[in-house]
Design a protein around this motif. Structure first.
Motif, PDB file in Angstrom:
ATOM      1  N   VAL A  19       0.814  -1.487   0.247  1.00  0.00           N
ATOM      2  CA  VAL A  19      -0.328   0.176  -0.140  1.00  0.00           C
ATOM      3  C   VAL A  19       0.446   1.343   0.073  1.00  0.00           C
ATOM      4  O   VAL A  19       1.229   2.110   1.235  1.00  0.00           O
ATOM      5  CB  VAL A  19      -0.988   0.435   1.452  1.00  0.00           C
ATOM      6  CG1 VAL A  19      -1.977   1.048   1.443  1.00  0.00           C
ATOM      7  CG2 VAL A  19      -1.443  -1.420   1.404  1.00  0.00           C
ATOM      8  N   GLY A  20       1.140   1.664  -1.016  1.00  0.00           N
ATOM      9  CA  GLY A  20       2.551   2.743  -1.399  1.00  0.00           C
ATOM     10  C   GLY A  20       1.859   3.987  -2.222  1.00  0.00           C
ATOM     11  O   GLY A  20       0.429   3.912  -2.500  1.00  0.00           O
ATOM     12  N   GLN A  21       2.541   3.939  -3.347  1.00  0.00           N
ATOM     13  CA  GLN A  21       1.607   4.960  -4.356  1.00  0.00           C
ATOM     14  C   GLN A  21       0.099   4.309  -5.089  1.00  0.00           C
ATOM     15  O   GLN A  21      -0.194   5.082  -5.153  1.00  0.00           O
ATOM     16  CB  GLN A  21       2.460   5.788  -4.990  1.00  0.00           C
ATOM     17  CG  GLN A  21       3.792   6.567  -5.015  1.00  0.00           C
ATOM     18  CD  GLN A  21       3.341   8.001  -4.432  1.00  0.00           C
ATOM     19  OE1 GLN A  21       2.568   8.533  -4.788  1.00  0.00           O
ATOM     20  NE2 GLN A  21       4.231   8.706  -4.706  1.00  0.00           N
ATOM     21  N   GLY A  27      -0.953   1.088  -4.432  1.00  0.00           N
ATOM     22  CA  GLY A  27      -1.828   0.959  -4.119  1.00  0.00           C
ATOM     23  C   GLY A  27      -2.795   1.652  -3.173  1.00  0.00           C
ATOM     24  O   GLY A  27      -4.105   1.323  -2.860  1.00  0.00           O
ATOM     25  N   ASN A  28      -2.654   3.084  -2.415  1.00  0.00           N
ATOM     26  CA  ASN A  28      -3.172   3.648  -2.096  1.00  0.00           C
ATOM     27  C   ASN A  28      -4.713   4.481  -3.230  1.00  0.00           C
ATOM     28  O   ASN A  28      -5.553   5.207  -2.919  1.00  0.00           O
ATOM     29  CB  ASN A  28      -2.578   5.364  -1.367  1.00  0.00           C
ATOM     30  CG  ASN A  28      -2.258   4.903  -0.319  1.00  0.00           C
ATOM     31  OD1 ASN A  28      -2.758   4.659   0.863  1.00  0.00           O
ATOM     32  ND2 ASN A  28      -1.284   5.248   0.303  1.00  0.00           N
ATOM     33  N   ARG A  29      -3.715   4.485  -4.027  1.00  0.00           N
ATOM     34  CA  ARG A  29      -4.387   4.535  -5.471  1.00  0.00           C
ATOM     35  C   ARG A  29      -5.876   3.585  -5.799  1.00  0.00           C
ATOM     36  O   ARG A  29      -7.192   4.644  -6.115  1.00  0.00           O
ATOM     37  CB  ARG A  29      -4.039   5.086  -6.566  1.00  0.00           C
ATOM     38  CG  ARG A  29      -4.450   6.363  -7.625  1.00  0.00           C
ATOM     39  CD  ARG A  29      -4.633   7.106  -7.187  1.00  0.00           C
ATOM     40  NE  ARG A  29      -3.442   8.218  -6.501  1.00  0.00           N
ATOM     41  CZ  ARG A  29      -2.681   9.235  -7.549  1.00  0.00           C
ATOM     42  NH1 ARG A  29      -3.826  10.264  -7.937  1.00  0.00           N
ATOM     43  NH2 ARG A  29      -1.637   9.261  -6.061  1.00  0.00           N
ATOM     44  N   ILE A  54      -7.072   2.011  -3.504  1.00  0.00           N
ATOM     45  CA  ILE A  54      -8.158   2.583  -2.162  1.00  0.00           C
ATOM     46  C   ILE A  54      -8.773   3.431  -2.284  1.00  0.00           C
ATOM     47  O   ILE A  54      -9.849   3.816  -2.614  1.00  0.00           O
ATOM     48  CB  ILE A  54      -7.430   2.327  -0.843  1.00  0.00           C
ATOM     49  CG1 ILE A  54      -6.832   1.429  -1.141  1.00  0.00           C
ATOM     50  CG2 ILE A  54      -8.189   2.948   0.299  1.00  0.00           C
ATOM     51  CD1 ILE A  54      -5.421   1.284   0.545  1.00  0.00           C
ATOM     52  N   GLN A  55      -8.875   4.253  -3.154  1.00  0.00           N
ATOM     53  CA  GLN A  55      -9.345   5.906  -3.574  1.00  0.00           C
ATOM     54  C   GLN A  55     -10.167   5.283  -4.315  1.00  0.00           C
ATOM     55  O   GLN A  55     -11.577   5.677  -5.011  1.00  0.00           O
ATOM     56  CB  GLN A  55      -8.691   6.029  -4.184  1.00  0.00           C
ATOM     57  CG  GLN A  55      -7.775   7.844  -2.798  1.00  0.00           C
ATOM     58  CD  GLN A  55      -6.832   8.780  -3.620  1.00  0.00           C
ATOM     59  OE1 GLN A  55      -6.708   9.338  -4.800  1.00  0.00           O
ATOM     60  NE2 GLN A  55      -6.038   9.033  -3.069  1.00  0.00           N
ATOM     61  N   GLU A  95      -4.844  -6.077   3.372  1.00  0.00           N
ATOM     62  CA  GLU A  95      -4.071  -4.923   3.382  1.00  0.00           C
ATOM     63  C   GLU A  95      -2.536  -5.513   3.531  1.00  0.00           C
ATOM     64  O   GLU A  95      -3.024  -5.947   5.021  1.00  0.00           O
ATOM     65  CB  GLU A  95      -4.155  -3.250   3.498  1.00  0.00           C
ATOM     66  CG  GLU A  95      -5.158  -3.147   2.930  1.00  0.00           C
ATOM     67  CD  GLU A  95      -5.153  -1.572   3.988  1.00  0.00           C
ATOM     68  OE1 GLU A  95      -4.479  -0.992   4.571  1.00  0.00           O
ATOM     69  OE2 GLU A  95      -6.927  -0.852   3.342  1.00  0.00           O
ATOM     70  N   LYS A 150       1.269  -4.007   4.346  1.00  0.00           N
ATOM     71  CA  LYS A 150       1.475  -2.216   4.055  1.00  0.00           C
ATOM     72  C   LYS A 150       2.863  -2.661   5.200  1.00  0.00           C
ATOM     73  O   LYS A 150       3.539  -3.778   5.495  1.00  0.00           O
ATOM     74  CB  LYS A 150       1.142  -1.232   4.712  1.00  0.00           C
ATOM     75  CG  LYS A 150      -0.072  -1.462   5.206  1.00  0.00           C
ATOM     76  CD  LYS A 150      -0.583  -0.205   5.384  1.00  0.00           C
ATOM     77  CE  LYS A 150      -2.254  -0.030   6.638  1.00  0.00           C
ATOM     78  NZ  LYS A 150      -3.208   0.367   5.891  1.00  0.00           N
TER      79      LYS A 150
END
Ligand SMILES: NC(=O)c1ccc[n+]([C@@H]2O[C@H](COP(=O)([O-])OP(=O)(O)OC[C@H]3O[C@@H](n4cnc5c(N)ncnc54)[C@H](O)[C@@H]3O)[C@@H](O)[C@H]2O)c1
Length: 256
Positions: free
Chosen positions: A11-13, A15-17, A19-20, A32, A34
């Motif tokens: 969950v970096g750049q 993974g976070n995108r 999630i959005q 998740e 991470k």
């Protein structure tokens, strides 16, 4: 469209995108792994019953272990992580020996997929013109670990297919500053790492009289993330080891 329960490995750049963007397509993130709760085989096995499709955007050292668990338990997996491609044959073999469904891509954006098709067509012409040399340059943000980028290697393979056929190039190599002798029959990939650049790929065909320049510049990570989510939807009903061609062929036929 089936609503999926997604498991994220990394969950970096990226993974976070995911999630959005995943909720916009009706999906839920149900696991998740991470930084402070990293991937382990045991954790993935424990979480497998609450995940329909796993999405891996982590690190190349993790991918082979993730595939082994997916194959053992016949799981569905999207691999976005790059830098593991020397293990490609083993990963394909492990997947094919099971009922698992795995799709990988060095770049999940439909723009880059289209760009690769443009490069393919252009190379079919340019590789017959001896006056033009060819090279690739890729630029990414200063936290990207691997170089050259996975996408530049895919583009290089596309070019090399044509340049091998015409006898002008026989291999691909990273260009490192300080190379004293360049081989004319090598297709070089150079890399820059700077600031926040999401991902730029440039192909130059250079002759004494002029220069033909193709480039693709990603504006955000949304294209990669959305492509990976759509790939998760696609692999959720399939098995076997797939590359991006299988997925985009369906996408462009309007089947997905
Ligand atoms: N295929 C594509 O479309 C595409 C697009 C962008 C990036 N990538 C690739 O995806 C990967 C990740 O990119 P990013 O920009 O999100 O990087 P990032 O560094 O922002 O994130 C990677 C994350 O993985 C985590 N990680 C590392 N080892 C882990 C482990 N053992 N368990 C769980 N998490 C672990 C790190 O803590 C980090 O949060 C890279 O290999 C990159 O080249 C692919």
């Amino acid at each position: 469209m089936k609503k999926l329960r997604l498991g994220l490995i990394g969950v970096g750049q990226m993974g976070n995108r995911i999630i959005q963007l995943a909720p916009e397509r009706g999906h839920t993130i149900t696991a998740e792994f991470k930084g402070n709760f990293p991937f382990t085989e045991e954790r993935m096995i424990q979480a497998k019953d609450r995940v329909d499709v796993w999405i891996d955007f982590s690190h190349s050292t993790v991918t082979e272990k993730v595939v082994a668990v997916a194959a053992q338990y016949n799981l569905k997996l999207v691999i976005g992580t790059t830098g593991w491609y020397e293990k490609m044959d083993e990963v394909a073999k492990v997947t094919e020996s099971s009922e698992a469904g795995v799709i990988w891509a060095s770049n999940f954006s439909s723009g880059v997929y289209t760009f690769n098709k443009i490069v393919d067509f252009t190379a079919s012409i340019m590789s017959k013109l001896r006056a033009y040399d060819v090279s690739i340059h890729e630029i990414h943000h200063n936290e990207k670990r691997d170089a050259p980028s996975g996408t530049s290697k895919t583009l290089a393979e596309t070019l090399l297919k044509h340049y091998k056929a015409s006898g002008l190039k026989s291999k691909i190599a990273p260009f490192s500053p300080g190379n004293t002798e360049l081989n004319k029959d090598t297709l070089y990939i150079s890399s820059s790492r700077v600031g926040q650049v999401v991902g730029t790929h440039e192909i130059m065909f250079d002759a004494p009289e002029d220069n033909i320049f193709l480039s693709h510049e990603a504006r955000s990570r949304n294209g990669f993330a959305l492509g990976a989510i759509r790939a998760a939807e696609w692999i959720s009903t399939r098995k076997g080891f797939h590359n991006i061609d299988d997925f985009f062929a369906d996408l462009m036929d309007g089947q997905e």
